[in-house]
Motif scaffolding. Structure first.
Motif, PDB file in Angstrom:
ATOM      1  N   LYS A   1     -84.468  96.336 -59.004  1.00 26.20           N
ATOM      2  CA  LYS A   1     -85.775  96.597 -59.629  1.00 26.20           C
ATOM      3  C   LYS A   1     -86.026  95.510 -60.644  1.00 26.20           C
ATOM      4  O   LYS A   1     -85.139  95.160 -61.430  1.00 26.20           O
ATOM      5  CB  LYS A   1     -85.763  97.970 -60.321  1.00 26.20           C
TER       6      LYS A   1
ATOM      7  N   GLU B   1     -86.296  98.376 -67.032  1.00 27.66           N
ATOM      8  CA  GLU B   1     -86.840  98.297 -65.674  1.00 27.66           C
ATOM      9  C   GLU B   1     -86.431  97.000 -64.987  1.00 27.66           C
ATOM     10  O   GLU B   1     -87.129  96.508 -64.098  1.00 27.66           O
ATOM     11  CB  GLU B   1     -88.365  98.432 -65.718  1.00 27.66           C
TER      12      GLU B   1
ATOM     13  N   HIS C   1     -89.339  98.096 -55.537  1.00 26.51           N
ATOM     14  CA  HIS C   1     -87.960  98.584 -55.651  1.00 26.51           C
ATOM     15  C   HIS C   1     -87.277  98.264 -54.329  1.00 26.51           C
ATOM     16  O   HIS C   1     -87.523  98.920 -53.322  1.00 26.51           O
ATOM     17  CB  HIS C   1     -87.977 100.083 -55.945  1.00 26.51           C
TER      18      HIS C   1
ATOM     19  N   GLN D   1     -79.497  97.944 -54.491  1.00 23.77           N
ATOM     20  CA  GLN D   1     -80.849  98.269 -54.929  1.00 23.77           C
ATOM     21  C   GLN D   1     -81.213  97.358 -56.096  1.00 23.77           C
ATOM     22  O   GLN D   1     -80.363  97.034 -56.922  1.00 23.77           O
ATOM     23  CB  GLN D   1     -80.948  99.722 -55.378  1.00 23.77           C
TER      24      GLN D   1
END
Length: 202
Positions: free
Chosen positions: A192, A158, A199, A190
């Motif tokens: 995370k 993650e 996000h 993007q």
């Protein structure tokens, strides 16, 4: 000049190879292998890892320290691997470490630092990818990609960063940390981070 079409296997202190066909020009110091062709460059330093290449056709130009792979080209070193329709592998003078790697056509690279136990993985795909290393080391100095570029850096399930663009360039320091990057044309990032629900999309 030496030729064979009956299957060959050869081995020396620094180089091993296999192929169904071989053509070696002593004058030009050029070795050509095709059909089930592979070469492996063996390091003199036991702490280093060998560089293995495979392809439909491999041409090794010793004076230029250059290997050209055409068709189903693959390169393996430790946990890192690359593949493309065309690969060009330039070696440093001692022929143990990669100086630059050029990939074209269905180019993909899966990069891991074998000395880094953090588990970080960098995945790249594009029409063309070029990687440069630091002098006589197997640490990547810069990555350039052109055409339909996809890049993902993962350090935990993650904890990742993903970039898509038509052109991407990264600069890394000797420790493998990102020092600069540039993405252009239809660029999207993007991100995370582990432990958060956030996000981010840029």
């Amino acid at each position: 000049r030496f030729k064979s079409s009956e299957g060959v296997h050869f081995s020396s202190r620094k180089l091993k190879g296999n192929a169904l066909n071989l053509d070696y020009s002593l004058k030009e110091k050029r070795l050509t292998l095709w059909e089930n062709a592979s070469l492996e460059f063996m390091p003199e330093d036991e702490s280093s890892l060998p560089v293995s290449i495979q392809g439909d056709r491999i041409e090794y130009l010793k004076d230029q320290k250059l290997c050209i792979l055409q068709g189903n080209g693959h390169l393996l070193r430790g946990r890192s691997r690359s593949s493309a329709d065309l690969l060009k592998v330039e070696l440093f003078d001692e022929e143990q470490n990669i100086k630059s790697l050029y990939l074209k056509g269905n180019a993909q690279a899966h990069l891991e630092d074998d000395e880094d136990e953090s588990g970080q993985v960098r995945i790249i795909s594009a029409d063309e990818i070029t990687l440069y290393t630091f002098l006589n080391e197997q640490k990547i100095r810069s990555i350039e990609a052109q055409g339909g570029c996809y890049f993902k850096s993962v350090s935990a399930p993650e904890n990742w960063t993903q970039i898509e663009a038509e052109s991407i360039k990264f600069e890394l320091d000797p420790e493998g940390k990102l020092s600069a990057f540039h993405a252009s044309k239809k660029a999207k990032m993007q991100e995370k981070r582990q432990g958060t629900s956030e996000h981010r999309i840029i």
